[in-house]
Design a protein around this motif. Structure first.
Motif, mmCIF file in Angstrom:
data_model
loop_
_atom_site.group_PDB
_atom_site.id
_atom_site.type_symbol
_atom_site.label_atom_id
_atom_site.label_comp_id
_atom_site.label_asym_id
_atom_site.label_seq_id
_atom_site.Cartn_x
_atom_site.Cartn_y
_atom_site.Cartn_z
ATOM 1 N N THR A 105 0.649 -1.360 0.061
ATOM 2 C CA THR A 105 -0.033 -0.007 0.002
ATOM 3 C C THR A 105 0.913 1.370 -0.006
ATOM 4 N N ILE A 106 0.729 1.894 -1.012
ATOM 5 C CA ILE A 106 1.762 2.974 -1.158
ATOM 6 C C ILE A 106 0.990 4.476 -0.705
ATOM 7 N N PHE A 107 1.969 5.057 0.325
ATOM 8 C CA PHE A 107 1.577 6.308 0.560
ATOM 9 C C PHE A 107 1.926 7.603 0.263
ATOM 10 N N PRO A 108 1.493 8.480 0.269
ATOM 11 C CA PRO A 108 2.387 10.124 -0.496
ATOM 12 C C PRO A 108 3.645 9.777 -0.171
ATOM 13 N N VAL A 109 4.546 10.259 -0.946
ATOM 14 C CA VAL A 109 5.908 10.632 -0.788
ATOM 15 C C VAL A 109 6.209 11.110 0.493
ATOM 16 N N PRO A 110 7.354 11.074 0.887
ATOM 17 C CA PRO A 110 7.752 11.899 2.350
ATOM 18 C C PRO A 110 7.583 13.367 2.113
ATOM 19 N N GLN A 358 -2.548 -11.579 3.180
ATOM 20 C CA GLN A 358 -4.092 -11.124 3.814
ATOM 21 C C GLN A 358 -3.431 -9.956 4.408
ATOM 22 N N VAL A 359 -2.267 -9.516 4.804
ATOM 23 C CA VAL A 359 -1.806 -8.420 5.315
ATOM 24 C C VAL A 359 -2.165 -7.121 4.492
ATOM 25 N N VAL A 360 -1.517 -7.441 3.271
ATOM 26 C CA VAL A 360 -1.256 -6.185 2.281
ATOM 27 C C VAL A 360 -2.763 -5.893 1.702
ATOM 28 N N ALA A 361 -3.661 -6.772 1.896
ATOM 29 C CA ALA A 361 -4.825 -6.769 1.462
ATOM 30 C C ALA A 361 -5.926 -5.996 2.470
ATOM 31 N N LEU A 362 -5.328 -5.698 3.536
ATOM 32 C CA LEU A 362 -6.324 -5.060 4.527
ATOM 33 C C LEU A 362 -6.906 -3.884 4.058
ATOM 34 N N PRO A 363 -8.140 -3.637 4.128
ATOM 35 C CA PRO A 363 -9.013 -2.452 3.443
ATOM 36 C C PRO A 363 -8.473 -1.323 4.405
ATOM 37 N N GLU A 364 -8.391 -1.406 5.798
ATOM 38 C CA GLU A 364 -7.848 -0.178 6.497
ATOM 39 C C GLU A 364 -6.542 0.138 6.201
ATOM 40 N N HIS A 365 -5.663 -0.324 5.335
ATOM 41 C CA HIS A 365 -4.467 0.127 4.952
ATOM 42 C C HIS A 365 -4.825 1.163 3.788
ATOM 43 N N ARG A 366 -5.633 0.767 2.769
ATOM 44 C CA ARG A 366 -5.932 1.589 1.743
ATOM 45 C C ARG A 366 -6.590 3.097 2.319
ATOM 46 N N LYS A 367 -7.502 2.559 3.261
ATOM 47 C CA LYS A 367 -8.151 3.750 4.066
ATOM 48 C C LYS A 367 -7.070 4.780 4.633
ATOM 49 N N GLU A 368 -6.015 4.257 5.158
ATOM 50 C CA GLU A 368 -4.918 5.222 5.827
ATOM 51 C C GLU A 368 -4.418 5.928 4.603
ATOM 52 N N ALA A 369 -4.345 5.152 3.488
ATOM 53 C CA ALA A 369 -3.337 5.806 2.272
ATOM 54 C C ALA A 369 -4.314 6.885 1.866
ATOM 55 N N ARG A 370 -5.443 6.685 1.642
ATOM 56 C CA ARG A 370 -6.448 7.710 1.072
ATOM 57 C C ARG A 370 -6.651 8.961 1.971
ATOM 58 N N LEU A 371 -6.391 8.573 3.536
ATOM 59 C CA LEU A 371 -6.463 9.864 4.515
ATOM 60 C C LEU A 371 -5.231 10.490 4.277
ATOM 61 N N ALA A 372 -3.991 9.830 4.225
ATOM 62 C CA ALA A 372 -2.926 10.529 4.079
ATOM 63 C C ALA A 372 -2.604 11.426 3.187
ATOM 64 N N ALA A 422 -2.016 1.922 -8.517
ATOM 65 C CA ALA A 422 -2.520 3.267 -7.771
ATOM 66 C C ALA A 422 -3.945 3.527 -8.469
ATOM 67 N N VAL A 423 -4.847 4.122 -7.840
ATOM 68 C CA VAL A 423 -6.014 4.639 -8.347
ATOM 69 C C VAL A 423 -5.432 6.071 -9.144
ATOM 70 N N THR A 424 -5.656 6.153 -10.546
ATOM 71 C CA THR A 424 -5.527 7.366 -11.270
ATOM 72 C C THR A 424 -6.089 8.462 -11.067
ATOM 73 N N VAL A 425 -5.739 9.522 -11.623
ATOM 74 C CA VAL A 425 -6.674 10.729 -11.507
ATOM 75 C C VAL A 425 -7.960 10.467 -12.064
ATOM 76 N N GLY A 557 0.208 8.435 -3.870
ATOM 77 C CA GLY A 557 0.262 7.103 -3.596
ATOM 78 C C GLY A 557 -1.084 6.283 -4.148
ATOM 79 N N SER A 558 -1.048 5.176 -3.592
ATOM 80 C CA SER A 558 -2.047 4.168 -4.177
ATOM 81 C C SER A 558 -3.503 4.516 -4.335
ATOM 82 N N GLU A 559 -3.895 5.436 -3.329
ATOM 83 C CA GLU A 559 -5.341 5.956 -3.391
ATOM 84 C C GLU A 559 -5.198 7.517 -3.623
ATOM 85 N N GLY A 560 -4.100 7.835 -4.756
ATOM 86 C CA GLY A 560 -4.060 9.253 -4.914
ATOM 87 C C GLY A 560 -5.202 9.900 -5.801
#
Ligand code: BGC
Length: 747
Positions: A105-110, A358-372, A422-425, A557-560
C-alpha cells in the motif's frame, strides 16, 4: 523493569533488558571466529546486478550479517535457514530494503506527508508500511530520510520533509515511531535507519552526490536536528551519507560518526554505510586503496559495509597485521547482534509465507493511504472559487501525461519488484462522477532527457518513445478533447523517475511540452483546474497567473486518484501547507525562507532587486496553502514581555474559521532574534499546529518558547548559547505571517 510485548507468534515475551541483551551478545561473541564477526559487518546484495559470489555460499560460511535488494519471502526463508542452521555461529540475517513510503500500500512520498503538517499522518503511514514489510519477511528499512533540502533541483528532496529543521524534527520522530513501534521487539514493525548522515541535501549545484561544504553552525542548527530527533525517538540504525562533507567523505567521517553521533548524542545502535560507500572512499580520492578504505570507514565508525565487499576483503588482514585491534571489530559487531537479539530474531527467524497476502490486502491500509493523501495536498490557487467543482458536472476532460499514470501517482522509490496499483486521477474522477462523461487524453509524453540507471528496472522505460509526429497528434487530440468538455482537469508534473536518487534537474519547469499544452487548453476559455503530480517544487509562474485553480497533489500514492477527486469535488477540504519554498526559476535555487538578513534587506531601495531579470521572491512561500474556507488568526499574546535565559513563555493566538465550510488551518509560530552573538535567520519556525474548525468556530493555539527554541549553536562562541536579546514573534498561516509581538530575553 522490562516491558512485555507480543512476539510474531502472538505469545507474550518480555522485552529484554540492556543487561540481558549484553549478556546474550557476549555469549554469541564468545563462539564467533574473526571471519564470522566480519561477516556480521557485511551486508550483501540479493539482486542480480550485484557482482560476487552467490548469497547462499557467502551466508553458509557466516560471511554476511544482512541482505539487501531482495524482496521475496520464500527466498528470505531459504537464506535464513542457511544462516541459522548451516552457518558456523548460526546467527540470523537481517533482511533490509528501502521501504520509503509504503510496501504494497503506497502512501504519499515523504515530501507530501510533510505537507500535511500532521506528524500522525507519517507515523500511521510508516506503521502500515512496517506491518506489510514485516509480513513479507523484512526486518529493516532504510528510512526515514532526514536530509533537510533547500535546493529544489536536488532529486532526493522528494524523500525528505523539506527545507525546515523544526518540521523535519517532527516528521523524523513520527516516522521512527511508525516504523519501529514501542520497541525493537515490537511485532509487525521493522527497524528504522536515519539517513543519510549528514548534509547530503546540500550537494553543490543540487547535483546528486556532489561535495558539500557546510559550516558547523549550519550543520548543528539546520541539518543535524532531525537526526538527533530520530535518535531520541529510539532509531535503531543510522546510515552514513555518500558525499564529501567539508573534504571528508561522510562514510569515513569521524567527526560525524564518532564525535557527534556516539560521543555527544550517545547513539548505541549501529551505522551502515550507504551502498558501496566504503569502497567509494577510494573513488572519492580519500582512501589509497580498499584496505585503507576499510580501515578508515571502520575507524570512523561505520559498523556495516553495504554491498561494497570491502570489509570482508580487508578487515581480517588489518587485524592480523595489527593495524586494527580485535576490540575494534568486536565493538562494531556488538550493536548489530544487539539489534538481532532485541528484535527476537533468534527466537523467530522465519516468516510465515501465508501471511503477506492477507496483510497487504487489509482495507484499512488503503483507507489510511487515502486519508494521508487527502491531508498532504496543498491548494495553491483558487481564483473565483472555481474549486470545489460541482458533482452535477456532466462533461469533464482529464488531460495530461500523468492523468492515468499509476507510476506517477505512486511516485518515486518503490520497493524492489513492486507492481504499481494506484488509482489514477482519471479513475478517481470517474468513480466520483459515475453518471458523467469523463474523457481522457494524455497529450505528448514526457521523458527524462538523460535516462536513469534506475529506469532499467521500470517497465514503462522500455516503451518506444513517441515520434515528433505522434507527439503533435497527441497534443491536438488533447486540445480537441478539452474543447468538447465543460471543465478541464489538467494533470501535469513529473514522471516518477524525474525525482529521487540520481534525478537532479537544472530546470524546475514543467518538463516536455506540458506548459505548451496547458497554454493551448487555457486559450480555449474553459474553466481549467491544474493538478500537479511531482516530487519537488516546480517553477509554474505562468500557471500561477493564468490557471485559476492549482492543486499540488505531489506523488500521492495508491489512493491518490480518489484523494484528488475527493478534494476537487469538495468531499474533502484541502489543508496541507508547503514544506518547501517554490522558486520562480530553477536558477534561484537554493531558495528558502530562513535566510539571514543582508545589509540591504528585501524591499529597501538600494541594490534591489537581487536579480535584474526577475523577482527573487518565492512564487509560493514556505508554509503556504489555501482552503475552501477562510481563516483569521488574531489575538497574539506572549505570556510575558520578558523572559529570563533558561525560562519559558507561552505564546497564544486565536484561529477562527471565517468562511462557510469546515476546514483545516495550520497555525505557524516564527521567531527572529534581532541581534546577538551571531546573525540569525530572518524567520525560523518554532511551533505549528493543524486545526480543524467548523464555520464560525475559534480555537486558541498555544506554543512554548523556551531555551530549546531560543538557543542556537553559535559560530562565534563555538557552542550552544542562548543570548539575552530581543526577538520578533509571529503567528500566522505561512512564513510571511504579519501578526507580530515582541519578546525580550533577559539575564
Ligand atoms: C541510496 C540509499 C539507499 C541504498 C540502498 C543508495 O543508493 O543512497 O538511500 O538506502 O542505496 O538501496
Amino acid at each position: 523493569m522490562s516491558k512485555v510485548v507480543r512476539t510474531n507468534t502472538g505469545a507474550a515475551a518480555p522485552d529484554p533488558s540492556e543487561a540481558e541483551v549484553a549478556a546474550r551478545v557476549e555469549a554469541l561473541m564468545g563462539r564467533m571466529s574473526l571471519e564470522e564477526k566480519i561477516g556480521q559487518l557485511t551486508q550483501i546484495g540479493g539482486a542480480a546486478f550485484v557482482p560476487g559470489p552467490k548469497p547462499e555460499d557467502v551466508i553458509r560460511k557466516g560471511g554476511a550479517g544482512s541482505v539487501l535488494w531482495l524482496n521475496n519471502t520464500k527466498q528470505f526463508n531459504v537464506l535464513q535457514k542457511i544462516a541459522v542452521e548451516e552457518s558456523p555461529a548460526k546467527i540470523p540475517l537481517l533482511f533490509a530494503l528501502d521501504v520509503i513510503h509504503g510496501y504494497r500500500t503506497i502512501f504519499p512520498v515523504p515530501l507530501a506527508m510533510a505537507s500535511s503538517w500532521d506528524p500522525s499522518v507519517a507515523e500511521r503511514a510508516q506503521a502500515v508500511a512496517a506491518k506489510e514489510a514485516r509480513a513479507a519477511g523484512l526486518h529493516w528499512t532504510f528510512g526515514p530520510m532526514l536530509d533537510i533540502a533547500r535546493d529544489a533541483r536536488w532529486g532526493r528532496i522528494v524523500e525528505g520533509a523539506g527545507e525546515d529543521p523544526f518540521l523535519g524534527v517532527a516528521m523524523a520522530a513520527a516516522q521512527v515511531r511508525g516504523f519501529q513501534g514501542p520497541s525493537l521487539g515490537a511485532p509487525d514493525r521493522i527497524v528504522a535507519c536515519a539517513k543519510h548522515f549528514a548534509g547530503y541535501g546540500v550537494a553543490d549545484g543540487g547535483r546528486d552526490y556532489d561535495p558539500v561544504y557546510l559550516p558547523e553552525g549550519q550543520l548543528r542548527n539546520v541539518y543535524f536536528p532531525p537526526f538527533e530527533a530520530a535518535l531520541k525517538a529510539g532509531v535503531g540504525t543510522f546510515m552514513s551519507a555518500y558525499m564529501d562533507l567539508n573534504d571528508v567523505p561522510a562514510s569515513g567521517n569521524r567527526f560525524l560518526l564518532r564525535d557527534v553521533l556516539r560521543g555527544e548524542w550517545g547513539f548505541k545502535g549501529f551505522v551502515i554505510s550507504d551502498a558501496f560507500a566504503v569502497g567509494s572512499l577510494v573513488t572519492q580520492g580519500f582512501a589509497r586503496d580498499g584496505r585503507d578504505a576499510a580501515f578508515r570507514a571502520l575507524s570512523a565508525g561505520v559498523n556495516m559495509d553495504m554491498a561494497s565487499n570491502t570489509y570482508p576483503q580487508h578487515l581480517a588482514g588489518l587485524v592480523e597485521d595489527g593495524t586494527l585491534k580485535l576490540d575494534d571489530i568486536d565493538a562494531a559487531v556488538r550493536p548489530i547482534l544487539a539489534v538481532k537479539v532485541r528484535m527476537g530474531l533468534f527466537e523467530q527467524p522465519y516468516t510465515d509465507e501465508s501471511k503477506l497476502a492477507q496483510v497487504v490486502a487489509l482495507p484499512e491500509h488503503r483507507k489510511e493511504a487515502r486519508l494521508a493523501a487527502q491531508r498532504s495536498m496543498v491548494l495553491l490557487r483558487n481564483e473565483g472559487r472555481l474549486l470545489p467543482l460541482a458533482k452535477s458536472l456532466k462533461n469533464v476532460a482529464v488531460i495530461g501525461p500523468l492523468a492515468d499514470s499509476m507510476e506517477a501517482t505512486e511516485g518515486s522509490w518503490m520497493v524492489f519488484g513492486h507492481t504499481p496499483a494506484a488509482v489514477t486521477v482519471v479513475e478517481g474522477i470517474r468513480a466520483k462522477l459515475p453518471g458523467a462523461k469523463v474523457e481522457y487524453a494524455p497529450g505528448p509524453e514526457i521523458r527524462r532527457d538523460i535516462a536513469s540507471w534506475f529506469d532499467t528496472m521500470m517497465p514503462e522505460a522500455k516503451k518506444v518513445p513517441q515520434t515528433p509526429e505522434q507527439a503533435e497528434a497527441a497534443c491536438q487530440t488533447a486540445v480537441a478533447t478539452a474543447r468538447s468538455a465543460d471543465v478541464v482537469v489538467m494533470v501535469l508534473g513529473e514522471n516518477a523517475d524525474m525525482a529521487g536518487e540520481a534525478a537532479s534537474r537544472a530546470s524546475l519547469d514543467l518538463p516536455g511540452r506540458q506548459e505548451e499544452l496547458l497554454k493551448a487548453v487555457v486559450t480555449l476559455g474553459k474553466p481549467v483546474v491544474l493538478v500537479l503530480l511531482n516530487g519537488r517544487p516546480l517553477s509554474i509562474g505562468w500557471a500561477a497567473e493564468n490557471v485559476p485553480a492549482i492543486l499540488e497533489a505531489w506523488e500521492p500514492g495508491s489512493e491518490g486518484g480518489h484523494a484528488i477527486a475527493d478534494i476537487l469535488f469538495g468531499d474533502v477540504n484541502p489543508g496541507g501547507k508547503l514544506p518547501v519554498t517554490f522558486p520562480r526559476k530553477g536558477s534561484h535555487a537554493p531558495l528558502y525562507y530562513a535566510r539571514n538578513l543582508t545589509h540591504s534587506p528585501e524591499g529597501s531601495p538600494m541594490y534591489n532587486p537581487r536579480y535584474w531579470d526577475g523577482l527573487p521572491t518565492p512564487l509560493y512561500p514556505f508554509g503556504f496553502g489555501l482552503s475552501y474556507t477562510t481563516f483569521s488568526i488574531t489575538s497574539l499574546k506572549v505570556s510575558a514581555p520578558q523572559v529570563k535565559v533558561g525560562r519559558s513563555v507561552t505564546v497564544t493566538a486565536d484561529v477562527t474559521n471565517t468562511g462557510s465550510v469546515v476546514g483545516d488551518e495550520v497555525a505557524q509560530l516564527y521567531i527572529h532574534q534581532r541581534a546577538g552573538s551571531d546573525s540569525r535567520p530572518m524567520r525560523e519556525l518554532k511551533g505549528f499546529e493543524r486545526l480543524t474548525l467548523k464555520p464560525g468556530e475559534t480555537k486558541t493555539v498555544t506554543f512554548t518558547l523556551g531555551p530549546a527554541e531560543l538557543s542556537h549553536w553559535s559560530t562565534n562562541a563555538g557552542k550552544w548559547i542562548q543570548d539575552a536579546e530581543a526577538f520578533d514573534v509571529w503567528v500566522g498561516a505561512n512564513s510571511l505571517a504579519t501578526l507580530h509581538a515582541d519578546l525580550v530575553v533577559v539575564c
